[in-house]
Design a protein around this motif. Structure first.
Motif, PDB file in Angstrom:
ATOM      1  N   LEU A 163       0.823  -1.153  -0.079  1.00  0.00           N
ATOM      2  CA  LEU A 163      -0.017   0.128  -0.217  1.00  0.00           C
ATOM      3  C   LEU A 163       0.722   1.320   0.004  1.00  0.00           C
ATOM      4  N   GLY A 164       1.799   1.297   0.969  1.00  0.00           N
ATOM      5  CA  GLY A 164       2.922   2.550   0.797  1.00  0.00           C
ATOM      6  C   GLY A 164       3.498   2.810  -0.527  1.00  0.00           C
ATOM      7  N   THR A 165       3.850   1.807  -1.362  1.00  0.00           N
ATOM      8  CA  THR A 165       4.513   2.000  -2.640  1.00  0.00           C
ATOM      9  C   THR A 165       3.740   2.719  -3.401  1.00  0.00           C
ATOM     10  N   VAL A 166       2.291   2.215  -3.638  1.00  0.00           N
ATOM     11  CA  VAL A 166       1.326   2.881  -4.379  1.00  0.00           C
ATOM     12  C   VAL A 166       0.936   4.570  -3.850  1.00  0.00           C
ATOM     13  N   LEU A 167       0.877   4.463  -2.561  1.00  0.00           N
ATOM     14  CA  LEU A 167       0.611   6.010  -2.006  1.00  0.00           C
ATOM     15  C   LEU A 167       1.622   6.691  -2.591  1.00  0.00           C
ATOM     16  N   ILE A 168       2.967   6.404  -2.329  1.00  0.00           N
ATOM     17  CA  ILE A 168       4.078   7.269  -2.711  1.00  0.00           C
ATOM     18  C   ILE A 168       4.117   7.887  -3.908  1.00  0.00           C
ATOM     19  N   PHE A 169       3.832   7.072  -4.996  1.00  0.00           N
ATOM     20  CA  PHE A 169       3.822   7.634  -6.454  1.00  0.00           C
ATOM     21  C   PHE A 169       2.700   8.859  -6.607  1.00  0.00           C
ATOM     22  N   VAL A 170       1.464   8.541  -6.075  1.00  0.00           N
ATOM     23  CA  VAL A 170       0.335   9.501  -6.037  1.00  0.00           C
ATOM     24  C   VAL A 170       0.615  10.780  -5.017  1.00  0.00           C
ATOM     25  N   ASP A 171       1.375  10.417  -3.857  1.00  0.00           N
ATOM     26  CA  ASP A 171       1.649  11.584  -2.975  1.00  0.00           C
ATOM     27  C   ASP A 171       2.675  12.439  -3.488  1.00  0.00           C
ATOM     28  N   PHE A 172       3.592  11.785  -4.549  1.00  0.00           N
ATOM     29  CA  PHE A 172       4.796  12.814  -4.814  1.00  0.00           C
ATOM     30  C   PHE A 172       4.264  13.646  -5.993  1.00  0.00           C
ATOM     31  N   ILE A 173       2.952  13.383  -6.583  1.00  0.00           N
ATOM     32  CA  ILE A 173       2.518  14.273  -7.584  1.00  0.00           C
ATOM     33  C   ILE A 173       1.774  15.380  -6.835  1.00  0.00           C
ATOM     34  N   ILE A 174       0.892  15.015  -5.891  1.00  0.00           N
ATOM     35  CA  ILE A 174       0.444  15.932  -5.116  1.00  0.00           C
ATOM     36  C   ILE A 174       1.228  16.879  -4.303  1.00  0.00           C
ATOM     37  N   GLU A 189      10.972  29.226  -1.079  1.00  0.00           N
ATOM     38  CA  GLU A 189      10.051  28.827   0.001  1.00  0.00           C
ATOM     39  C   GLU A 189       9.291  27.642  -0.423  1.00  0.00           C
ATOM     40  N   ARG A 190       8.930  27.503  -1.874  1.00  0.00           N
ATOM     41  CA  ARG A 190       8.046  26.406  -2.366  1.00  0.00           C
ATOM     42  C   ARG A 190       8.911  25.095  -2.437  1.00  0.00           C
ATOM     43  N   THR A 191      10.059  25.359  -2.840  1.00  0.00           N
ATOM     44  CA  THR A 191      11.130  24.240  -2.736  1.00  0.00           C
ATOM     45  C   THR A 191      11.110  23.597  -1.351  1.00  0.00           C
ATOM     46  N   THR A 192      11.138  24.344  -0.326  1.00  0.00           N
ATOM     47  CA  THR A 192      11.434  23.902   0.957  1.00  0.00           C
ATOM     48  C   THR A 192      10.160  23.411   1.300  1.00  0.00           C
ATOM     49  N   MET A 193       8.912  23.726   1.030  1.00  0.00           N
ATOM     50  CA  MET A 193       7.722  23.172   1.331  1.00  0.00           C
ATOM     51  C   MET A 193       7.526  21.729   0.792  1.00  0.00           C
ATOM     52  N   VAL A 194       8.140  21.448  -0.741  1.00  0.00           N
ATOM     53  CA  VAL A 194       8.078  20.359  -1.202  1.00  0.00           C
ATOM     54  C   VAL A 194       8.870  19.441  -0.747  1.00  0.00           C
ATOM     55  N   VAL A 195      10.100  19.681  -0.225  1.00  0.00           N
ATOM     56  CA  VAL A 195      11.020  18.972   0.507  1.00  0.00           C
ATOM     57  C   VAL A 195      10.412  18.389   1.746  1.00  0.00           C
ATOM     58  N   PHE A 196       9.940  19.233   2.450  1.00  0.00           N
ATOM     59  CA  PHE A 196       9.175  18.866   3.704  1.00  0.00           C
ATOM     60  C   PHE A 196       8.164  17.797   3.211  1.00  0.00           C
ATOM     61  N   GLY A 197       7.281  18.026   2.393  1.00  0.00           N
ATOM     62  CA  GLY A 197       6.208  17.399   1.887  1.00  0.00           C
ATOM     63  C   GLY A 197       6.745  15.845   1.619  1.00  0.00           C
ATOM     64  N   PHE A 198       8.033  15.976   0.844  1.00  0.00           N
ATOM     65  CA  PHE A 198       8.430  14.651   0.626  1.00  0.00           C
ATOM     66  C   PHE A 198       8.937  13.733   1.873  1.00  0.00           C
ATOM     67  N   CYS A 199       9.275  14.512   2.582  1.00  0.00           N
ATOM     68  CA  CYS A 199       9.696  13.921   4.003  1.00  0.00           C
ATOM     69  C   CYS A 199       8.459  13.050   4.675  1.00  0.00           C
ATOM     70  N   THR A 200       7.426  13.988   4.802  1.00  0.00           N
ATOM     71  CA  THR A 200       6.135  13.163   5.214  1.00  0.00           C
ATOM     72  C   THR A 200       5.729  11.968   4.581  1.00  0.00           C
ATOM     73  N   ILE A 201       5.863  12.229   3.247  1.00  0.00           N
ATOM     74  CA  ILE A 201       5.465  10.867   2.425  1.00  0.00           C
ATOM     75  C   ILE A 201       6.347   9.676   3.074  1.00  0.00           C
ATOM     76  N   VAL A 202       7.681   9.774   2.994  1.00  0.00           N
ATOM     77  CA  VAL A 202       8.612   8.874   3.403  1.00  0.00           C
ATOM     78  C   VAL A 202       8.173   8.231   4.820  1.00  0.00           C
ATOM     79  N   ILE A 203       7.867   9.087   5.860  1.00  0.00           N
ATOM     80  CA  ILE A 203       7.863   8.717   7.211  1.00  0.00           C
ATOM     81  C   ILE A 203       6.407   8.242   7.323  1.00  0.00           C
ATOM     82  N   GLU A 204       5.649   8.848   6.850  1.00  0.00           N
ATOM     83  CA  GLU A 204       4.099   8.425   6.850  1.00  0.00           C
ATOM     84  C   GLU A 204       3.786   6.794   6.346  1.00  0.00           C
ATOM     85  N   ASN A 205       4.433   6.656   5.159  1.00  0.00           N
ATOM     86  CA  ASN A 205       4.305   5.444   4.275  1.00  0.00           C
ATOM     87  C   ASN A 205       5.240   4.364   4.974  1.00  0.00           C
ATOM     88  N   PHE A 206       6.123   4.842   5.631  1.00  0.00           N
ATOM     89  CA  PHE A 206       7.081   3.728   6.270  1.00  0.00           C
ATOM     90  C   PHE A 206       6.088   3.316   7.405  1.00  0.00           C
TER      91      PHE A 206
END
Length: 312
Positions: A163-174, A189-206
């Protein structure tokens, strides 16, 4: 307890567990992610992006997007899955609105940062651990928080993809979409927000995968005992698993022995050991972890069978 009562109780436990998971999710998301304007994936992430950019309540966006996705998942997942999903969407919509009103605000009307200024990443970690655990709890109860979970559950139903693998692909787009929203500041600022967003994806799906895989872990027992018949009867009648009797031959004694083979979930181990010890405290037991168990009572085999090519 009769069969009907057992079915009702099992369903009730699912709804109770789903509700507890949703409470944890809404609390972690609202109190630890939103005050720091941290973006995450899923429909809650979409609703947060809309809220940060426009101020439109995230609970309303969450409900509207999920209403559209529910129609898509109807045929694939069936009514039983979607009934719990609809329940989860309605409850989480209410909880998100409740939490948004419950969180304290400062003089400017902004959410109070629980951990204080400059603790964005620590708040991200705590919030995503909570939301990841919550998603795992909901999925293990045969439910879903809707949105991209419906897409992930649809893929997981037919393919052996986590489930985590599928969610990662969709979440990266969002999350990546934040780069193109001018309301979030300059490009840095937008790049920083995206980097933080990617961190949320990794931690949450892990955390989601950890909870799901931990629940699915299986073990294999080999039981050597002179009271093998009694132990086999107890295991066969008091657990939901079948028991296999193997013929063994002792090298040192030269005697024939019966060996009990049993596959079970890891969380059933204590109960199985207790049954064995009650019958034969001197039984010799070997327990080992297995990578996967597929078939009746365990996971389904999710691989495609190649079709034979017809001769021209």
């Amino acid at each position: 307890m009769t069969v009907n009562h057992q079915i009702i109780w099992n369903e009730a436990k699912d709804y109770i567990t789903i509700t507890l998971g949703l409470i944890l999710y809404s609390f972690g998301f609202t109190f630890f992610l939103m005050p720091y304007e941290i973006v995450t994936g899923g429909v809650t992430g979409v609703s947060a992006i809309v809220y940060y950019a426009t101020g439109f309540p995230n609970s309303f966006t969450y409900f509207l997007v999920n209403a559209a996705l529910l129609i898509i998942g109807l045929k694939i997942l069936g009514w039983k899955f979607l009934v719990k999903t609809i329940y989860a969407i309605l409850v989480l919509t209410v909880l998100l609105e409740f939490m948004r009103k419950a969180i304290p605000v400062d003089e400017s009307g902004n959410f109070v940062k629980i951990l204080g200024e400059g603790q964005d990443f620590m708040s991200l970690v705590i919030g995503c651990v909570m939301t990841g655990i919550a998603l795992g709890v909901v999925f293990l109860s045969n439910g879903s928080t809707g949105g991209t979970d419906i897409i992930a559950a649809s893929v997981n139903k037919y393919h052996n993809v986590s489930l985590g693998t599928v969610l990662i692909f969709v979440d990266f787009i969002i999350v990546g979409s934040c780069l193109f929203i001018p309301q979030f500041g300059n490009m840095l600022e937008r790049t920083t927000m995206v980097v933080f967003g990617f961190c949320t994806i990794v931690i949450e799906n892990f955390m989601l995968d950890y909870i799901m895989e931990h629940r699915r872990q299986s073990v294999q027992f080999f039981i050597f005992s002179n009271k093998w018949q009694e132990i086999a009867n107890a295991l066969g009648t008091q657990t939901e698993h079948g028991v296999t009797i193997l013929d063994g031959h002792g090298w040192y004694t030269g005697q024939q022995r019966k060996v009990i083979c049993l596959l079970a979930r890891k969380n059933e181990s204590t109960y199985i050991f207790r049954l064995i010890k009650m019958i034969d405290p001197n039984a010799f037991v070997s327990q080992s972890s297995v990578i996967g168990v597929y078939g009746e009572g365990f996971d389904q085999i999710k691989v495609k069978i190649p079709t034979e090519k017809k001769d021209d």
